[in-house]
Scaffold this motif. Structure first.
Motif, PDB file in Angstrom:
ATOM      1  N   CYS A   1      -9.045  42.353  18.506  1.00 51.15           N
ATOM      2  CA  CYS A   1      -8.155  43.278  19.215  1.00 51.15           C
ATOM      3  C   CYS A   1      -7.198  43.969  18.231  1.00 51.15           C
ATOM      4  CB  CYS A   1      -7.381  42.478  20.268  1.00 51.15           C
ATOM      5  SG  CYS A   1      -5.957  43.284  20.987  1.00 51.15           S
ATOM      6  N   PRO A   2      -7.477  45.235  17.824  1.00 51.88           N
ATOM      7  CA  PRO A   2      -6.607  45.919  16.862  1.00 51.88           C
ATOM      8  C   PRO A   2      -5.119  45.964  17.260  1.00 51.88           C
ATOM      9  CG  PRO A   2      -8.668  47.106  17.050  1.00 51.88           C
ATOM     10  CD  PRO A   2      -8.667  46.057  18.134  1.00 51.88           C
ATOM     11  N   PRO A   3      -4.767  46.244  18.526  1.00 50.88           N
ATOM     12  CA  PRO A   3      -3.340  46.223  18.873  1.00 50.88           C
ATOM     13  C   PRO A   3      -2.705  44.833  18.698  1.00 50.88           C
ATOM     14  CG  PRO A   3      -4.582  47.413  20.550  1.00 50.88           C
ATOM     15  CD  PRO A   3      -5.583  46.742  19.644  1.00 50.88           C
ATOM     16  N   CYS A   4      -3.496  43.786  18.931  1.00 56.66           N
ATOM     17  CA  CYS A   4      -2.997  42.418  18.732  1.00 56.66           C
ATOM     18  C   CYS A   4      -2.684  42.179  17.257  1.00 56.66           C
ATOM     19  CB  CYS A   4      -4.029  41.387  19.176  1.00 56.66           C
ATOM     20  SG  CYS A   4      -4.492  41.467  20.915  1.00 56.66           S
ATOM     21  N   ARG A   5      -3.547  42.662  16.407  1.00 57.74           N
ATOM     22  CA  ARG A   5      -3.369  42.462  14.966  1.00 57.74           C
ATOM     23  C   ARG A   5      -2.117  43.188  14.477  1.00 57.74           C
ATOM     24  NH1 ARG A   5      -8.405  40.661  12.869  1.00 57.74           N
ATOM     25  NH2 ARG A   5      -7.196  40.203  11.000  1.00 57.74           N
ATOM     26  N   LYS A   6      -1.845  44.368  15.023  1.00 59.93           N
ATOM     27  CA  LYS A   6      -0.614  45.084  14.676  1.00 59.93           C
ATOM     28  C   LYS A   6       0.605  44.323  15.170  1.00 59.93           C
ATOM     29  CE  LYS A   6      -2.434  49.702  14.275  1.00 59.93           C
ATOM     30  NZ  LYS A   6      -3.222  50.615  15.041  1.00 59.93           N
TER      31      LYS A   6
ATOM     32  N   ASP B   1     -10.591  34.661  21.287  1.00 51.99           N
ATOM     33  CA  ASP B   1     -11.790  34.870  20.475  1.00 51.99           C
ATOM     34  C   ASP B   1     -12.949  34.053  21.030  1.00 51.99           C
ATOM     35  OD1 ASP B   1     -11.196  36.706  18.265  1.00 51.99           O
ATOM     36  OD2 ASP B   1      -9.634  35.251  17.797  1.00 51.99           O
ATOM     37  N   ARG B   2     -14.150  34.460  20.626  1.00 56.46           N
ATOM     38  CA  ARG B   2     -15.377  33.780  21.063  1.00 56.46           C
ATOM     39  C   ARG B   2     -15.828  32.712  20.078  1.00 56.46           C
ATOM     40  NH1 ARG B   2     -18.865  37.952  24.317  1.00 56.46           N
ATOM     41  NH2 ARG B   2     -17.464  39.713  24.325  1.00 56.46           N
ATOM     42  N   THR B   3     -15.535  32.925  18.782  1.00 62.78           N
ATOM     43  CA  THR B   3     -16.008  31.973  17.775  1.00 62.78           C
ATOM     44  C   THR B   3     -14.846  31.481  16.919  1.00 62.78           C
ATOM     45  OG1 THR B   3     -16.430  33.586  16.018  1.00 62.78           O
ATOM     46  CG2 THR B   3     -18.217  33.216  17.626  1.00 62.78           C
ATOM     47  N   ARG B   4     -15.000  30.268  16.459  1.00 58.74           N
ATOM     48  CA  ARG B   4     -13.998  29.668  15.571  1.00 58.74           C
ATOM     49  C   ARG B   4     -13.849  30.495  14.291  1.00 58.74           C
ATOM     50  NH1 ARG B   4     -11.287  25.259  14.142  1.00 58.74           N
ATOM     51  NH2 ARG B   4     -11.488  24.432  12.046  1.00 58.74           N
ATOM     52  N   GLU B   5     -14.971  30.958  13.749  1.00 57.73           N
ATOM     53  CA  GLU B   5     -14.949  31.729  12.506  1.00 57.73           C
ATOM     54  C   GLU B   5     -14.134  33.012  12.665  1.00 57.73           C
ATOM     55  OE1 GLU B   5     -17.816  30.528  13.992  1.00 57.73           O
ATOM     56  OE2 GLU B   5     -17.868  28.777  12.672  1.00 57.73           O
ATOM     57  N   GLN B   6     -14.363  33.716  13.763  1.00 56.38           N
ATOM     58  CA  GLN B   6     -13.632  34.960  14.032  1.00 56.38           C
ATOM     59  C   GLN B   6     -12.128  34.666  14.170  1.00 56.38           C
ATOM     60  OE1 GLN B   6     -14.351  36.697  17.972  1.00 56.38           O
ATOM     61  NE2 GLN B   6     -14.597  38.706  16.993  1.00 56.38           N
ATOM     62  N   TRP B   7     -11.790  33.637  14.908  1.00 57.64           N
ATOM     63  CA  TRP B   7     -10.406  33.233  15.138  1.00 57.64           C
ATOM     64  C   TRP B   7      -9.719  32.893  13.812  1.00 57.64           C
ATOM     65  CZ3 TRP B   7      -9.111  27.729  17.136  1.00 57.64           C
ATOM     66  CH2 TRP B   7      -7.743  27.604  17.423  1.00 57.64           C
ATOM     67  N   LEU B   8     -10.338  32.022  13.012  1.00 52.73           N
ATOM     68  CA  LEU B   8      -9.747  31.605  11.739  1.00 52.73           C
ATOM     69  C   LEU B   8      -9.617  32.774  10.762  1.00 52.73           C
ATOM     70  CD1 LEU B   8     -11.487  28.149  11.164  1.00 52.73           C
ATOM     71  CD2 LEU B   8      -9.189  28.598  12.067  1.00 52.73           C
TER      72      LEU B   8
ATOM     73  N   PRO C   1      -2.800  42.826  23.663  1.00 52.47           N
ATOM     74  CA  PRO C   1      -1.889  41.686  23.593  1.00 52.47           C
ATOM     75  C   PRO C   1      -1.055  41.557  24.868  1.00 52.47           C
ATOM     76  CG  PRO C   1      -1.032  43.504  22.277  1.00 52.47           C
ATOM     77  CD  PRO C   1      -2.387  43.916  22.766  1.00 52.47           C
ATOM     78  N   HIS C   2      -0.699  40.324  25.174  1.00 49.88           N
ATOM     79  CA  HIS C   2       0.142  40.031  26.326  1.00 49.88           C
ATOM     80  C   HIS C   2       1.057  38.878  25.940  1.00 49.88           C
ATOM     81  CE1 HIS C   2       1.275  39.958  30.553  1.00 49.88           C
ATOM     82  NE2 HIS C   2       1.270  38.639  30.438  1.00 49.88           N
ATOM     83  N   ALA C   3       2.347  39.046  26.177  1.00 45.88           N
ATOM     84  CA  ALA C   3       3.305  38.028  25.761  1.00 45.88           C
ATOM     85  C   ALA C   3       4.267  37.690  26.888  1.00 45.88           C
ATOM     86  CB  ALA C   3       4.086  38.507  24.540  1.00 45.88           C
ATOM     87  N   LEU C   4       4.656  36.416  26.937  1.00 50.71           N
ATOM     88  CA  LEU C   4       5.656  35.926  27.874  1.00 50.71           C
ATOM     89  C   LEU C   4       6.665  35.120  27.077  1.00 50.71           C
ATOM     90  CD1 LEU C   4       2.594  35.070  29.158  1.00 50.71           C
ATOM     91  CD2 LEU C   4       4.053  34.809  31.117  1.00 50.71           C
ATOM     92  N   LEU C   5       7.912  35.203  27.453  1.00 55.18           N
ATOM     93  CA  LEU C   5       8.937  34.396  26.803  1.00 55.18           C
ATOM     94  C   LEU C   5       9.378  33.312  27.761  1.00 55.18           C
ATOM     95  CD1 LEU C   5      10.628  34.048  24.224  1.00 55.18           C
ATOM     96  CD2 LEU C   5      12.407  35.422  25.344  1.00 55.18           C
ATOM     97  N   VAL C   6       9.392  32.083  27.250  1.00 55.10           N
ATOM     98  CA  VAL C   6       9.774  30.908  28.021  1.00 55.10           C
ATOM     99  C   VAL C   6      11.076  30.377  27.434  1.00 55.10           C
ATOM    100  CG1 VAL C   6       9.054  28.567  28.673  1.00 55.10           C
ATOM    101  CG2 VAL C   6       7.352  30.399  28.509  1.00 55.10           C
TER     102      VAL C   6
END
Length: 136
Positions: A35-40, A65-72, A105-110
């Motif tokens: 997700c390019p906006p997430c990376r920014k 993410d779908r795969t561990r490799e992509q996530w890492l 991206p989606h964010a919540l503050l707790v």
């Protein structure tokens, strides 16, 4: 409203619960390496994280993410060092339904008591809330 409990594995397979972070302001950040906006957003979150972590702020990032490799690879490339968890189930992860996430991206503050104080906030809004609550 209280934040529903989340229990997901980190990059080492250790189960990390959202409730283990009680006593801190916690940004629950839904993101993915694809997700390019997430990376920014990750780049903007770095300065906020390092500025406010010593004052009682943490990020609990949930990867879709779908795969561990992509996530890492995303974590490594973005050089992010906050809590990362994922069940690697993409949009099929139960936490997306639990938190009504329909886009990233989606964010919540707790807050320190575990209540959701804001959702869908920008990094600028996050910084303002943390300044008001934690000061500098």
């Amino acid at each position: 409203k209280m934040a529903p409990e989340i229990l997901l594995p980190d990059t080492s397979g250790n189960m990390i619960s959202l409730s283990s972070l009680r006593g801190m302001y916690v940004l629950i950040d839904f993101w993915a390496a694809w997700c390019p906006p997430c990376r920014k957003t990750n780049q903007r979150l770095k300065s906020i994280y390092h500025e406010y972590k010593p004052l009682g702020f943490e990020i609990y990032a949930i990867s879709l993410d779908r795969t561990r490799e992509q996530w890492l690879r995303g974590i490594r490339e973005d050089e992010i060092d906050w809590i990362q968890v994922s069940d690697l189930r993409y949009w099929n992860s139960p936490v997306t339904t639990l938190y009504n996430v329909d886009g990233i991206p989606h964010a919540l503050l707790v807050d320190p008591e575990g209540r959701i104080v804001s959702r869908g906030l920008s990094t600028g809004e996050l910084r303002q809330i943390l300044e008001d609550k934690l000061g500098r």
